[in-house]
Enzyme design. Structure first.
Site, PDB file in Angstrom:
ATOM      1  N   TYR A 182       5.091  57.232 -39.048  1.00 10.80           N
ATOM      2  CA  TYR A 182       6.044  57.730 -40.046  1.00 10.80           C
ATOM      3  C   TYR A 182       5.551  59.017 -40.704  1.00 10.80           C
ATOM      4  O   TYR A 182       6.348  59.919 -40.966  1.00 10.80           O
ATOM      5  CB  TYR A 182       6.334  56.650 -41.088  1.00 10.80           C
ATOM      6  CG  TYR A 182       6.999  55.422 -40.496  1.00 10.80           C
ATOM      7  CD1 TYR A 182       8.076  55.535 -39.617  1.00 10.80           C
ATOM      8  CD2 TYR A 182       6.548  54.143 -40.795  1.00 10.80           C
ATOM      9  CE1 TYR A 182       8.679  54.426 -39.067  1.00 10.80           C
ATOM     10  CE2 TYR A 182       7.148  53.021 -40.253  1.00 10.80           C
ATOM     11  CZ  TYR A 182       8.207  53.169 -39.384  1.00 10.80           C
ATOM     12  OH  TYR A 182       8.806  52.064 -38.838  1.00 10.80           O
ATOM     13  N   ALA A 215      10.613  48.039 -33.780  1.00 14.10           N
ATOM     14  CA  ALA A 215       9.760  47.052 -33.126  1.00 14.10           C
ATOM     15  C   ALA A 215       9.490  47.459 -31.686  1.00 14.10           C
ATOM     16  O   ALA A 215      10.402  47.905 -30.984  1.00 14.10           O
ATOM     17  CB  ALA A 215      10.438  45.681 -33.153  1.00 14.10           C
ATOM     18  N   VAL A 216       8.252  47.294 -31.263  1.00 15.50           N
ATOM     19  CA  VAL A 216       7.847  47.530 -29.877  1.00 15.50           C
ATOM     20  C   VAL A 216       7.009  46.335 -29.444  1.00 15.50           C
ATOM     21  O   VAL A 216       6.100  45.911 -30.158  1.00 15.50           O
ATOM     22  CB  VAL A 216       7.048  48.842 -29.727  1.00 15.50           C
ATOM     23  CG1 VAL A 216       6.518  49.001 -28.306  1.00 15.50           C
ATOM     24  CG2 VAL A 216       7.901  50.042 -30.121  1.00 15.50           C
ATOM     25  N   GLU A 221      10.678  50.444 -45.507  1.00 13.18           N
ATOM     26  CA  GLU A 221       9.557  49.695 -46.071  1.00 13.18           C
ATOM     27  C   GLU A 221       8.620  49.352 -44.933  1.00 13.18           C
ATOM     28  O   GLU A 221       9.072  48.983 -43.840  1.00 13.18           O
ATOM     29  CB  GLU A 221      10.056  48.417 -46.755  1.00 13.18           C
ATOM     30  CG  GLU A 221      10.877  48.725 -47.986  1.00 13.18           C
ATOM     31  CD  GLU A 221      11.856  47.619 -48.319  1.00 13.18           C
ATOM     32  OE1 GLU A 221      12.093  46.735 -47.476  1.00 13.18           O
ATOM     33  OE2 GLU A 221      12.405  47.654 -49.418  1.00 13.18           O
ATOM     34  N   ASN A 250      -0.370  48.480 -42.308  1.00 13.87           N
ATOM     35  CA  ASN A 250       0.093  48.765 -40.953  1.00 13.87           C
ATOM     36  C   ASN A 250      -0.218  50.225 -40.616  1.00 13.87           C
ATOM     37  O   ASN A 250       0.640  51.097 -40.669  1.00 13.87           O
ATOM     38  CB  ASN A 250       1.592  48.468 -40.832  1.00 13.87           C
ATOM     39  CG  ASN A 250       2.083  48.528 -39.408  1.00 13.87           C
ATOM     40  OD1 ASN A 250       1.458  49.128 -38.534  1.00 13.87           O
ATOM     41  ND2 ASN A 250       3.234  47.918 -39.176  1.00 13.87           N
TER      42      ASN A 250
END
Length: 163
Positions: free
Chosen positions: A131, A86-87, A119, A124
């Site tokens: 990734y 998370a950012v 996951e 997104n």
């Protein structure tokens, strides 16, 4: 341009083997919960959940120096499950997630991790690009895994990376 002060500062494997990436300080669970809540449309994790997670064996976590990014993974038996990256929305597109992921990938071999799974929402695109650049590829799909505000459902892609 980002400098050393912007690199991940908290890193810990709660199996007892610490490996600092900067100053190893336990982040505040309330801060982590607040960050998580502003990053995702799905159910945010509570401070109690973060506190329990940080004390659980086999958990690796890192936060950015400014506290605007975090990564949590669970590992064992040569594998890791990347639980969350998370950012903060105001800090995105500055390389924070890439720095955290890079630092995480570098410590995986020290913990016997040979394979990583995660996951991610099928829509997104920013996370999927991150990734893919790090070497992850699709290994499966969970139909309607995420439920967003308003009831919208989204598939989760299962990604895998061999170290």
């Amino acid at each position: 341009m980002r400098g050393p002060a912007d690199s991940p500062t908290n890193s810990r494997a709660s199996s007892g083997a610490g490996f600092p990436v900067g100053q190893p300080a336990q982040p505040d669970a309330n801060d982590l919960a607040a960050l998580h809540a502003c990053c995702f449309e799905t159910r945010a994790w509570s401070a109690a959940e973060f506190a329990a997670l940080m004390d659980k064996p086999g958990i690796l976590f890192m936060t950015s120096h400014a506290g605007d990014g975090m990564i949590f993974a669970q590992f064992g038996a040569g594998e890791a499950d990347l639980l969350t990256v998370a950012v903060h929305p105001d800090s995105r597109r500055a390389g924070i997630a890439a720095d955290l992921l890079d630092a995480f990938l570098k410590v995986c071999p020290q913990n016997g991790i040979q394979e990583i799974f995660l996951e991610v929402g099928a829509f997104n695109s920013a996370a999927l690009a991150l990734y893919a650049k790090a070497g992850f590829s699709e290994a499966g799909r969970r139909k309607d895994y995420y439920q967003h505000a308003g009831g919208r459902r989204e598939d989760a892609l299962i990604l895998r990376c061999a170290i």
